[in-house]
Design a protein around this motif. Structure first.
Motif, PDB file in Angstrom:
ATOM      1  N   UNK A  64       0.790  -1.228   0.000  1.00 15.14           N
ATOM      2  CA  UNK A  64       0.000   0.000   0.000  1.00 15.14           C
ATOM      3  C   UNK A  64       0.814   1.264   0.000  1.00 15.14           C
ATOM      4  N   UNK A  65       2.132   1.169   0.183  1.00 14.93           N
ATOM      5  CA  UNK A  65       2.974   2.352   0.218  1.00 14.93           C
ATOM      6  C   UNK A  65       3.494   2.772  -1.146  1.00 14.93           C
ATOM      7  N   UNK A  66       3.143   1.995  -2.169  1.00 14.39           N
ATOM      8  CA  UNK A  66       3.554   2.310  -3.536  1.00 14.39           C
ATOM      9  C   UNK A  66       2.536   1.682  -4.482  1.00 14.39           C
ATOM     10  N   UNK A  67       2.731   1.877  -5.774  1.00 12.71           N
ATOM     11  CA  UNK A  67       1.793   1.346  -6.754  1.00 12.71           C
ATOM     12  C   UNK A  67       2.527   0.656  -7.893  1.00 12.71           C
ATOM     13  N   UNK A  68       1.886  -0.347  -8.447  1.00 15.91           N
ATOM     14  CA  UNK A  68       2.277  -0.909  -9.732  1.00 15.91           C
ATOM     15  C   UNK A  68       1.221  -0.380 -10.696  1.00 15.91           C
ATOM     16  N   UNK A  69       1.661   0.322 -11.729  1.00 21.79           N
ATOM     17  CA  UNK A  69       0.717   0.986 -12.636  1.00 21.79           C
ATOM     18  C   UNK A  69       0.707   0.301 -13.999  1.00 21.79           C
ATOM     19  N   UNK A  70      -0.471   0.230 -14.579  1.00 21.63           N
ATOM     20  CA  UNK A  70      -0.697  -0.373 -15.886  1.00 21.63           C
ATOM     21  C   UNK A  70      -1.302   0.691 -16.799  1.00 21.63           C
ATOM     22  N   UNK A  71      -0.540   1.193 -17.750  1.00 22.42           N
ATOM     23  CA  UNK A  71      -1.063   2.163 -18.719  1.00 22.42           C
ATOM     24  C   UNK A  71      -1.798   1.403 -19.811  1.00 22.42           C
ATOM     25  N   UNK A  72      -2.992   1.846 -20.127  1.00 20.36           N
ATOM     26  CA  UNK A  72      -3.799   1.223 -21.180  1.00 20.36           C
ATOM     27  C   UNK A  72      -4.164   2.267 -22.224  1.00 20.36           C
ATOM     28  N   UNK A  73      -4.779   1.826 -23.316  1.00 23.89           N
ATOM     29  CA  UNK A  73      -4.969   2.690 -24.470  1.00 23.89           C
ATOM     30  C   UNK A  73      -6.198   3.583 -24.454  1.00 23.89           C
ATOM     31  N   UNK A  74      -7.175   3.314 -23.570  1.00 22.47           N
ATOM     32  CA  UNK A  74      -8.398   4.123 -23.635  1.00 22.47           C
ATOM     33  C   UNK A  74      -9.178   4.073 -22.327  1.00 22.47           C
ATOM     34  N   UNK A  75     -10.086   5.042 -22.187  1.00 28.72           N
ATOM     35  CA  UNK A  75     -10.991   5.049 -21.041  1.00 28.72           C
ATOM     36  C   UNK A  75     -11.863   3.791 -21.042  1.00 28.72           C
ATOM     37  N   UNK A  76     -12.260   3.334 -22.235  1.00 27.95           N
ATOM     38  CA  UNK A  76     -13.066   2.116 -22.325  1.00 27.95           C
ATOM     39  C   UNK A  76     -12.310   0.916 -21.775  1.00 27.95           C
ATOM     40  N   UNK A  77     -11.009   0.835 -22.030  1.00 31.73           N
ATOM     41  CA  UNK A  77     -10.208  -0.261 -21.499  1.00 31.73           C
ATOM     42  C   UNK A  77     -10.135  -0.178 -19.978  1.00 31.73           C
ATOM     43  N   UNK A 102      -5.131  11.400 -16.244  1.00 36.64           N
ATOM     44  CA  UNK A 102      -5.908  10.495 -17.079  1.00 36.64           C
ATOM     45  C   UNK A 102      -7.051   9.849 -16.322  1.00 36.64           C
ATOM     46  N   UNK A 103      -7.680   8.887 -16.967  1.00 40.04           N
ATOM     47  CA  UNK A 103      -8.809   8.155 -16.398  1.00 40.04           C
ATOM     48  C   UNK A 103      -8.247   6.921 -15.700  1.00 40.04           C
ATOM     49  N   UNK A 104      -8.679   6.647 -14.458  1.00 41.17           N
ATOM     50  CA  UNK A 104      -7.978   5.663 -13.645  1.00 41.17           C
ATOM     51  C   UNK A 104      -8.879   4.990 -12.624  1.00 41.17           C
ATOM     52  N   UNK A 105      -8.418   3.823 -12.138  1.00 40.83           N
ATOM     53  CA  UNK A 105      -8.970   3.206 -10.933  1.00 40.83           C
ATOM     54  C   UNK A 105      -7.827   2.503 -10.207  1.00 40.83           C
ATOM     55  N   UNK A 106      -8.057   2.180  -8.924  1.00 39.74           N
ATOM     56  CA  UNK A 106      -7.043   1.508  -8.114  1.00 39.74           C
ATOM     57  C   UNK A 106      -7.681   0.335  -7.379  1.00 39.74           C
ATOM     58  N   UNK A 107      -7.017  -0.824  -7.476  1.00 37.41           N
ATOM     59  CA  UNK A 107      -7.399  -2.029  -6.738  1.00 37.41           C
ATOM     60  C   UNK A 107      -6.165  -2.486  -5.959  1.00 37.41           C
ATOM     61  N   UNK A 116      -2.742   0.275 -10.035  1.00 41.00           N
ATOM     62  CA  UNK A 116      -3.446   1.371 -10.720  1.00 41.00           C
ATOM     63  C   UNK A 116      -3.498   1.079 -12.213  1.00 41.00           C
ATOM     64  N   UNK A 117      -4.695   1.162 -12.774  1.00 37.68           N
ATOM     65  CA  UNK A 117      -4.898   1.085 -14.219  1.00 37.68           C
ATOM     66  C   UNK A 117      -5.292   2.482 -14.663  1.00 37.68           C
ATOM     67  N   UNK A 118      -4.648   2.968 -15.742  1.00 35.83           N
ATOM     68  CA  UNK A 118      -4.980   4.314 -16.217  1.00 35.83           C
ATOM     69  C   UNK A 118      -4.788   4.444 -17.718  1.00 35.83           C
ATOM     70  N   UNK A 119      -5.620   5.310 -18.289  1.00 34.33           N
ATOM     71  CA  UNK A 119      -5.452   5.733 -19.677  1.00 34.33           C
ATOM     72  C   UNK A 119      -4.942   7.161 -19.602  1.00 34.33           C
ATOM     73  N   UNK A 120      -3.726   7.413 -20.091  1.00 27.00           N
ATOM     74  CA  UNK A 120      -3.166   8.757 -19.983  1.00 27.00           C
ATOM     75  C   UNK A 120      -4.063   9.812 -20.620  1.00 27.00           C
ATOM     76  N   UNK A 121      -4.090  10.983 -20.016  1.00 24.15           N
ATOM     77  CA  UNK A 121      -4.881  12.109 -20.542  1.00 24.15           C
ATOM     78  C   UNK A 121      -4.479  12.373 -21.985  1.00 24.15           C
ATOM     79  N   UNK A 122      -5.488  12.656 -22.802  1.00 20.53           N
ATOM     80  CA  UNK A 122      -5.222  12.951 -24.205  1.00 20.53           C
ATOM     81  C   UNK A 122      -5.243  11.741 -25.097  1.00 20.53           C
ATOM     82  N   UNK A 123      -5.547  10.560 -24.540  1.00 28.08           N
ATOM     83  CA  UNK A 123      -5.602   9.332 -25.366  1.00 28.08           C
ATOM     84  C   UNK A 123      -7.039   8.965 -25.652  1.00 28.08           C
TER      85      UNK A 123
END
Length: 123
Positions: A64-77, A102-107, A116-123
């Motif tokens: 919980x003190x850090x994150x593993x982030x997954x960048x994806x291609x779209x808000x739909x993803x 960007x658009x994101x959620x955290x589990x 964290x899964x996120x679609x970078x802003x502007x994608x």
């Protein structure tokens, strides 16, 4: 310049965590022992799961003190992955939301590491 290529997470049970990440990543570990498991990711980065009980020097930080982030291609993803992960029963800390990056959620994983899964802003 150096380029980090390993992520190490300290876990309570490498076997349990390896099972979790095998399902999450859709691939088995390339190395597994009672105290350690390692995944080779498509990016070339390695994800290691090391028993918090055997790591040396001893680790004091927990999940919980850090994150593993997954960048994806779209808000739909992002929405699709949120639905999939919620169906699997992953604990959700943050439902999908638009943030400045960007658009994101955290589990979380079984040890409380933030995913964290996120679609970078502007994608």
């Amino acid at each position: 310049m150096i380029d980090p290529n390993f992520i190490l997470l300290y876990v309570d049970s490498p076997a349990r965590s390896a099972g979790f990440y095998t399902q999450l990543l859709g691939r088995p570990p390339v190395e597994e022992s009672p105290t350690f498991a390692m995944f080779a990711l498509a990016s070339g980065t390695m994800l290691g799961l090391w028993s918090r009980h055997t790591v040396e020097p001893a680790a004091t930080a927990g999940g919980g003190g850090s994150e593993v982030a997954f960048a994806v291609d779209s808000d739909d993803t992002v929405r699709r992955m949120f639905d999939e992960w919620s169906t699997r029963g992953l604990p959700v800390l943050q439902a999908p939301v638009a943030m400045d990056f960007g658009y994101t959620f955290v589990a979380t994983d079984p040890d409380g590491h933030r995913l964290r899964v996120f679609a970078p802003a502007g994608h």
